[in-house]
Design a protein around this motif. Sequence first.
Motif, short mmCIF file in Angstrom:
data_model
loop_
_atom_site.label_atom_id
_atom_site.label_comp_id
_atom_site.label_asym_id
_atom_site.label_seq_id
_atom_site.Cartn_x
_atom_site.Cartn_y
_atom_site.Cartn_z
N TRP A 37 24.63 -31.63 -26.87
CA TRP A 37 23.89 -31.33 -25.66
C TRP A 37 22.79 -32.36 -25.42
CZ3 TRP A 37 25.41 -28.91 -21.66
CH2 TRP A 37 24.51 -28.69 -20.62
N LYS A 38 22.17 -32.84 -26.50
CA LYS A 38 21.16 -33.90 -26.36
C LYS A 38 21.77 -35.15 -25.73
CE LYS A 38 18.04 -32.57 -30.08
NZ LYS A 38 17.50 -32.93 -31.39
N VAL A 39 23.00 -35.47 -26.10
CA VAL A 39 23.69 -36.62 -25.52
C VAL A 39 23.98 -36.38 -24.05
CG1 VAL A 39 25.82 -37.99 -25.58
CG2 VAL A 39 24.66 -37.38 -27.72
N ILE A 40 24.40 -35.17 -23.72
CA ILE A 40 24.75 -34.83 -22.33
C ILE A 40 23.51 -34.81 -21.43
CG2 ILE A 40 25.61 -32.99 -20.82
CD1 ILE A 40 27.57 -32.26 -23.07
N GLU A 41 22.47 -34.14 -21.86
CA GLU A 41 21.28 -33.93 -21.03
C GLU A 41 20.11 -34.83 -21.37
OE1 GLU A 41 20.35 -31.88 -18.34
OE2 GLU A 41 22.51 -31.77 -18.16
N GLY A 42 20.16 -35.54 -22.46
CA GLY A 42 19.04 -36.39 -22.83
C GLY A 42 18.08 -35.71 -23.78
N GLU A 43 17.44 -34.65 -23.34
CA GLU A 43 16.54 -33.90 -24.20
C GLU A 43 16.45 -32.46 -23.72
OE1 GLU A 43 12.14 -34.57 -22.87
OE2 GLU A 43 13.08 -36.50 -23.29
N GLY A 44 15.82 -31.64 -24.50
CA GLY A 44 15.66 -30.25 -24.12
C GLY A 44 16.77 -29.38 -24.67
N ASP A 45 16.53 -28.08 -24.59
CA ASP A 45 17.49 -27.11 -25.08
C ASP A 45 18.60 -26.88 -24.07
OD1 ASP A 45 16.06 -26.73 -27.43
OD2 ASP A 45 14.86 -25.11 -26.58
N ALA A 46 19.71 -26.44 -24.56
CA ALA A 46 20.83 -26.08 -23.67
C ALA A 46 20.44 -24.85 -22.86
CB ALA A 46 22.07 -25.79 -24.50
N PRO A 47 20.93 -24.77 -21.64
CA PRO A 47 20.57 -23.61 -20.81
C PRO A 47 21.24 -22.34 -21.30
CG PRO A 47 22.17 -24.96 -19.67
CD PRO A 47 21.78 -25.70 -20.92
N ASP A 48 20.56 -21.26 -21.10
CA ASP A 48 21.08 -19.94 -21.40
C ASP A 48 21.50 -19.32 -20.07
OD1 ASP A 48 20.08 -16.78 -21.76
OD2 ASP A 48 21.17 -17.64 -23.44
N ALA A 49 22.42 -18.40 -20.10
CA ALA A 49 22.89 -17.77 -18.87
C ALA A 49 21.76 -17.09 -18.10
CB ALA A 49 23.98 -16.75 -19.19
N MET A 50 20.72 -16.70 -18.77
CA MET A 50 19.60 -16.01 -18.13
C MET A 50 18.46 -16.94 -17.74
SD MET A 50 20.75 -13.01 -17.84
CE MET A 50 19.33 -12.06 -17.37
N ASP A 51 18.63 -18.27 -17.90
CA ASP A 51 17.60 -19.22 -17.48
C ASP A 51 17.56 -19.27 -15.95
OD1 ASP A 51 16.93 -19.82 -20.05
OD2 ASP A 51 17.99 -21.74 -20.11
N GLU A 52 16.52 -18.72 -15.39
CA GLU A 52 16.41 -18.60 -13.94
C GLU A 52 16.34 -19.96 -13.25
OE1 GLU A 52 13.78 -16.03 -10.75
OE2 GLU A 52 12.93 -16.46 -12.73
N ASP A 53 15.75 -20.93 -13.90
CA ASP A 53 15.53 -22.23 -13.27
C ASP A 53 16.70 -23.20 -13.42
OD1 ASP A 53 13.00 -21.35 -12.55
OD2 ASP A 53 12.11 -22.07 -14.42
N ARG A 54 17.76 -22.79 -14.07
CA ARG A 54 18.91 -23.67 -14.27
C ARG A 54 19.99 -23.38 -13.24
NH1 ARG A 54 19.08 -26.70 -19.16
NH2 ARG A 54 17.14 -26.31 -20.24
N ARG A 55 20.73 -24.43 -12.89
CA ARG A 55 21.82 -24.29 -11.93
C ARG A 55 23.07 -23.74 -12.62
NH1 ARG A 55 20.65 -29.77 -11.53
NH2 ARG A 55 22.83 -30.13 -12.07
N TRP A 56 23.96 -23.16 -11.81
CA TRP A 56 25.24 -22.65 -12.32
C TRP A 56 25.99 -23.75 -13.06
CZ3 TRP A 56 27.75 -18.04 -12.56
CH2 TRP A 56 27.16 -16.97 -11.91
N LYS A 57 26.02 -24.92 -12.47
CA LYS A 57 26.78 -26.04 -13.06
C LYS A 57 26.31 -26.33 -14.49
CE LYS A 57 27.76 -30.91 -12.27
NZ LYS A 57 27.51 -32.06 -11.38
N GLU A 58 25.01 -26.37 -14.70
CA GLU A 58 24.47 -26.63 -16.04
C GLU A 58 24.86 -25.52 -17.02
OE1 GLU A 58 20.26 -28.39 -16.66
OE2 GLU A 58 20.24 -27.21 -14.81
N ILE A 59 24.71 -24.29 -16.57
CA ILE A 59 24.98 -23.15 -17.45
C ILE A 59 26.46 -23.10 -17.84
CG2 ILE A 59 25.06 -20.62 -17.51
CD1 ILE A 59 22.41 -20.74 -15.87
N LEU A 60 27.33 -23.30 -16.86
CA LEU A 60 28.77 -23.23 -17.15
C LEU A 60 29.23 -24.43 -17.98
CD1 LEU A 60 30.15 -21.83 -13.78
CD2 LEU A 60 29.57 -20.60 -15.89
N LEU A 61 28.66 -25.60 -17.74
CA LEU A 61 29.00 -26.76 -18.57
C LEU A 61 28.58 -26.53 -20.02
CD1 LEU A 61 30.00 -29.66 -18.95
CD2 LEU A 61 27.71 -30.44 -18.28
#
Length: 88
Positions: free
Chosen positions: A31-55
């Motif tokens: 996930w660090k390689v895909i997104e650069g940094e930060g934690d992977a999104p959780d399904a309940m992360d309100e600020d994340r897009r569907w695309k990020e969560i499903l990926l």
Amino acid sequence: MNAAKIAYKPVGLVLGAAGGMLAGMAFKQVWKVIEGEGDAPDAMDEDRRWKEILLAAAVQGAIFAVVKAAIERSGAVTARRLTGSWPG
């Protein structure tokens, strides 16, 4: 159930737990390689897009499936070498 299957059950549980931890670590690195940094999104992360969560869910599922299959197969092959019978 034969003796090899019964004897393999606790070994399989330990291998499964270790595989889950290994897969979790691998997913974090991927996930660090895909997104650069930060934690992977959780399904309940309100600020994340569907695309990020499903990926994230798809990548995590694929990694866990591959690690699980590799560990289960390796454990079964090793059990057969040691006992002469397939544990599954």
